[in-house]
Design an enzyme around this catalytic site. Structure first.
Site, PDB file in Angstrom:
ATOM      1  N   ASP A   1       0.879  -1.162   0.000  1.00 34.23           N
ATOM      2  CA  ASP A   1       0.000   0.000   0.000  1.00 34.23           C
ATOM      3  C   ASP A   1       0.922   1.219   0.000  1.00 34.23           C
ATOM      4  O   ASP A   1       1.610   1.478   0.981  1.00 34.23           O
ATOM      5  CB  ASP A   1      -0.878  -0.031   1.262  1.00 34.23           C
ATOM      6  CG  ASP A   1      -1.723   1.229   1.415  1.00 34.23           C
ATOM      7  OD1 ASP A   1      -1.555   2.165   0.602  1.00 34.23           O
ATOM      8  OD2 ASP A   1      -2.531   1.281   2.354  1.00 34.23           O
ATOM      9  N   VAL A   2       0.956   1.950  -1.108  1.00 34.03           N
ATOM     10  CA  VAL A   2       1.948   3.034  -1.243  1.00 34.03           C
ATOM     11  C   VAL A   2       1.741   4.164  -0.239  1.00 34.03           C
ATOM     12  O   VAL A   2       2.641   4.977  -0.028  1.00 34.03           O
ATOM     13  CB  VAL A   2       2.000   3.614  -2.688  1.00 34.03           C
ATOM     14  CG1 VAL A   2       2.553   2.590  -3.660  1.00 34.03           C
ATOM     15  CG2 VAL A   2       0.643   4.147  -3.124  1.00 34.03           C
TER      16      VAL A   2
ATOM     17  N   ASN B   1       3.326   5.655 -10.858  1.00 34.58           N
ATOM     18  CA  ASN B   1       2.111   5.428 -11.632  1.00 34.58           C
ATOM     19  C   ASN B   1       0.868   5.225 -10.775  1.00 34.58           C
ATOM     20  O   ASN B   1      -0.211   5.636 -11.165  1.00 34.58           O
ATOM     21  CB  ASN B   1       2.331   4.214 -12.545  1.00 34.58           C
ATOM     22  CG  ASN B   1       1.023   3.675 -13.089  1.00 34.58           C
ATOM     23  OD1 ASN B   1       0.393   4.299 -13.928  1.00 34.58           O
ATOM     24  ND2 ASN B   1       0.587   2.539 -12.565  1.00 34.58           N
TER      25      ASN B   1
ATOM     26  N   TYR C   1      -8.845  14.794  -8.287  1.00 35.96           N
ATOM     27  CA  TYR C   1      -7.886  14.124  -9.167  1.00 35.96           C
ATOM     28  C   TYR C   1      -6.971  15.144  -9.842  1.00 35.96           C
ATOM     29  O   TYR C   1      -5.743  15.030  -9.809  1.00 35.96           O
ATOM     30  CB  TYR C   1      -8.651  13.302 -10.208  1.00 35.96           C
ATOM     31  CG  TYR C   1      -7.752  12.529 -11.152  1.00 35.96           C
ATOM     32  CD1 TYR C   1      -7.149  11.344 -10.740  1.00 35.96           C
ATOM     33  CD2 TYR C   1      -7.518  12.994 -12.441  1.00 35.96           C
ATOM     34  CE1 TYR C   1      -6.321  10.641 -11.604  1.00 35.96           C
ATOM     35  CE2 TYR C   1      -6.692  12.289 -13.309  1.00 35.96           C
ATOM     36  CZ  TYR C   1      -6.095  11.112 -12.890  1.00 35.96           C
ATOM     37  OH  TYR C   1      -5.282  10.425 -13.740  1.00 35.96           O
TER      38      TYR C   1
ATOM     39  N   LYS D   1      -2.887  15.564  -9.379  1.00 36.33           N
ATOM     40  CA  LYS D   1      -1.951  15.334 -10.485  1.00 36.33           C
ATOM     41  C   LYS D   1      -1.185  16.620 -10.811  1.00 36.33           C
ATOM     42  O   LYS D   1      -0.019  16.566 -11.230  1.00 36.33           O
ATOM     43  CB  LYS D   1      -2.698  14.820 -11.718  1.00 36.33           C
ATOM     44  CG  LYS D   1      -3.178  13.372 -11.569  1.00 36.33           C
ATOM     45  CD  LYS D   1      -2.004  12.384 -11.600  1.00 36.33           C
ATOM     46  CE  LYS D   1      -2.475  10.948 -11.699  1.00 36.33           C
ATOM     47  NZ  LYS D   1      -1.355   9.982 -11.726  1.00 36.33           N
TER      48      LYS D   1
ATOM     49  N   THR E   1      -7.503   0.663 -18.436  1.00 38.09           N
ATOM     50  CA  THR E   1      -6.829   0.648 -17.130  1.00 38.09           C
ATOM     51  C   THR E   1      -7.845   0.461 -16.020  1.00 38.09           C
ATOM     52  O   THR E   1      -9.049   0.622 -16.235  1.00 38.09           O
ATOM     53  CB  THR E   1      -6.076   1.966 -16.855  1.00 38.09           C
ATOM     54  OG1 THR E   1      -7.046   2.980 -16.577  1.00 38.09           O
ATOM     55  CG2 THR E   1      -5.223   2.401 -18.025  1.00 38.09           C
TER      56      THR E   1
END
Ligand code: ZN
Length: 658
Positions: A461-462, A488, A555, A559, A591
């Site tokens: 889990d990043v 990513n 989002y 980003k 994706t």
């Protein structure tokens, strides 16, 4: 202890002499204590009929490049017996000329090059001949009193041949010595410091004699208290080792002149031997059998002084090259095995498959060294003999034939969110160009997203900083460092207008898309700085950065902040020779984040149907994950060697961006 794996039902599936030859060759190949990674060879003498209906005596002998464990009938070359027997009568023949003759005498133009031990197989007057480099036999013969000791094991069951360089010289010697020593009781032949042969009228007889002979050697070692290895236990260090490992790998790559992978193994055998009080003298002798030198070099590096190792290797080369008439090309002077009390045994190679071979070979070598020491004392061949094998004309010719390695050979990439979509495609593109790849994902299927030695999938889990650090530690232990980082992993929540924003969802998006990457960049920096060819970071941004859309505040903001982070990293890290670039994909719908619900809600927020939405760009096309993965790999490559801080759209062309 050795056991015969002969099975009558399985054996019956294999027809004829060649079929039987294939079957028992595979049985030998299954046991790593007999042969490893293409070592050993087998043959059968039989008769073939040519197009005129004439019978021809041939030796089917293992072809080079084939492994006994997986050999097929096509892996054996049919060589004319009379030609082989005549060659054995020549006074001298260079090994290059011998290889040429073996090719000429092969009756199938599609067959592989016959083993360099083909003439030796031919002169042994038995139908089936098996040859292995059995650990137990080389252990006993790699001692000061090796010949006398091995005679005690076998008596007159075998013929004894002193160490002679494999190839024509060995075959020539045996052609005279074997008939002189042979008795009616002979069932095999021991080559000191090299291996053992067994013979039989049938495949089963030759194979079971091999098992019997090697068992006798193992039992002898047991009786002498030289079988059970005792290494003092020492718990591995509790501190992180990744920076020390990456620094060591950088030094090794620098002396090699190209990047190398390094696998640090700290299990009881590896670390126990590296901490052995006599490791300095035990490891300074030489390999188990001369052919291992091609994989492991003559000696491992004990400790971390890579420069001293390279200097000593260069001296060894010049000392021995002086006695060879033809000019030789020196191999790179970097070690392939390092023994360090903290880092254990480090296996080194340009590809993960090579690293695995080096590792297997040296682990067997450690066992043999310790057993020989218990029996008497470990003693390998003198450096001059080993040099002859390392710089054998046939090996030098192979060097000249080898092509250019793939662009990322010896390099390591880490990709987050690699179980699917763009992350998986980037991992695939990097693997295809020769990189070893570590993939992180919260999805448990990451472990087997790819099944190959240059892939390491880690469930992570990043957003958990401790888990990220553990993943980096695991990555560097396995492959030696970090050259490329692909940020990513990301989430795309359902559309929400700012007036209705849910604070928890907002924070969750920032944690995954932004905060996790801040931590990963911070922790990866010191490792990327040690990348032999310079570090590379590729950030997966979004078309939303230059051209945001309604309802995608969380989002787009995450980003945009990530893109700004990447620009600052490019500024701060340029002097560390680390390039940081961002790609802004759009119209990539294959994706994980593009569920039907997300797709419908995004299309609705633009007032379009899903189909219109998917192709709403200048080129009117969808962009595949594969295309983005290829761009990521290209950004890590030489084409972009002079580019950092760039933002590259891959979106089919967006009017608001253009
Ligand atoms: Zn051999």
């Amino acid at each position: 202890m050795m056991q015969s794996l002969w099975n009558a039902t399985d054996a019956a599936q294999w027809r004829g002499d060649l079929g039987q030859r294939v079957y028992t060759s595979r049985l030998l190949g299954q046991d790593a204590s007999l042969v490893m990674h293409g070592g050993g060879n087998t043959s059968v003498k039989t008769t073939l009929s040519n197009i005129f209906g004439e019978a021809q005596e041939v030796l089917y002998v293992k072809g080079s490049g084939w492994d006994l464990a997986t050999i097929e009938p096509a892996g054996f070359a049919p060589v004319q017996m009379h030609h082989l027997l005549r060659l054995a009568t020549l006074a001298t023949l260079s090994d290059t000329a011998m290889a040429h003759e073996l090719r000429l005498a092969t009756l199938d133009p599609a067959a592989p090059a016959p083993s360099v031990e083909a003439i030796l197989h031919a002169i042994l007057p038995y139908k089936f001949v098996d040859h292995t480099h059995a650990d137990a036999v080389v252990t006993i013969t790699n001692t000061p009193d090796g010949l006398a000791t091995v005679r005690r094991v076998y008596g007159d069951a075998v013929v004894y041949i002193p160490y002679i360089m494999p190839g024509f010289e060995l075959a020539r010697y045996c052609a005279t010595a074997f008939p002189q020593q042979r008795t009616p009781r002979t069932i095999g032949m021991v080559l000191l410091n090299h291996g053992i042969f067994s013979f039989g009228d049938t495949a089963r007889e030759a194979y079971e004699r091999m098992i019997d002979l090697v068992s006798r050697a193992e039992e002898f070692l047991q009786q002498r208290g030289a079988w059970q290895i005792n290494l003092p236990a020492a718990p591995p260090p509790a501190r992180p080792l990744r920076h020390e490992i990456a620094a060591l790998r950088q030094a090794v790559s620098a002396v090699a002149g190209f990047p190398l992978l390094l696998h640090s193994q700290r299990d009881p055998l590896a670390r126990g031997f590296a901490r052995h009080p006599q490791v300095g003298t035990l490891a300074a002798q030489g390999p188990l059998t001369p052919d291992h030198i091609i994989r492991t070099k003559r000696l491992p590096l004990v400790g971390r002084d890579v420069q001293a190792y390279a200097t000593a290797y260069t001296d060894y080369f010049h000392t021995h090259a002086a006695s060879v008439p033809q000019p030789l090309t020196m191999l790179d002077p970097a070690p392939r095995v390092i023994l360090d009390p903290e880092l254990g045994m480090c296996a080194i190679g340009r590809r993960a498959t090579e690293v695995a071979i080096v590792s297997d070979i040296y682990r067997h070598t450690i066992e043999s060294i310790l057993r020989a020491s218990l029996l008497e004392a470990w003693q390998a061949l003198p450096p001059a003999e080993l040099f002859r094998v390392e710089y054998w004309e046939l090996e030098q010719a192979k060097l000249k034939r080898q092509g250019t390695p793939p662009p990322f050979a010896g390099e390591v990439a880490l990709v987050t969110g690699a179980a699917s979509g763009i992350g998986r495609a980037a991992a695939e593109a990097l693997l295809a160009q020769g990189a070893a790849v570590v993939g992180l994902d919260i999805d448990a299927q990451i472990s087997d997203t790819f099944s190959r030695p240059d892939w390491l999938g880690v469930v992570c889990d990043v957003t958990d900083a401790a888990a990220l650090n553990a993943a980096l530690e695991q990555a560097v232990s396995r492959f030696g460092g970090l050259d490329m980082l692909v940020l990513n992993a990301g989430i795309f929540p359902q559309s929400q207008r700012i007036a209705e924003i849910d604070s928890d969802l907002w924070r969750q998006v920032q944690q995954v898309n932004l905060d996790a990457n801040v931590v990963l960049l911070r922790e990866a920096h010191a490792l990327l700085k040690l990348a032999p060819r310079g570090g590379r970071v590729v950030v997966i941004g979004s078309r939303n950065v230059p051209a945001p859309g309604r309802g995608a505040a969380a989002y787009s903001a995450s980003k945009a902040a990530l893109t700004q982070l990447a620009r600052i990293a490019a500024l701060e890290w340029g002097s560390d020779n680390i390039r940081v670039n961002t790609v802004h994909p759009d119209a990539v719908f294959d994706t994980g984040i593009w569920s039907d619900a997300v797709l419908q809600s995004r299309a609705a927020s633009y007032g379009m149907s899903v189909e219109q939405y998917k192709r709403r760009n200048v080129l009117q096309q969808e962009v595949s994950s594969r295309a983005v993965g290829a761009l990521v790999a290209a950004l890590c490559g030489d084409l972009f060697a002079h580019t950092t801080g760039a933002q590259i759209p891959i979106d089919g062309g967006n009017e608001r961006v253009i």
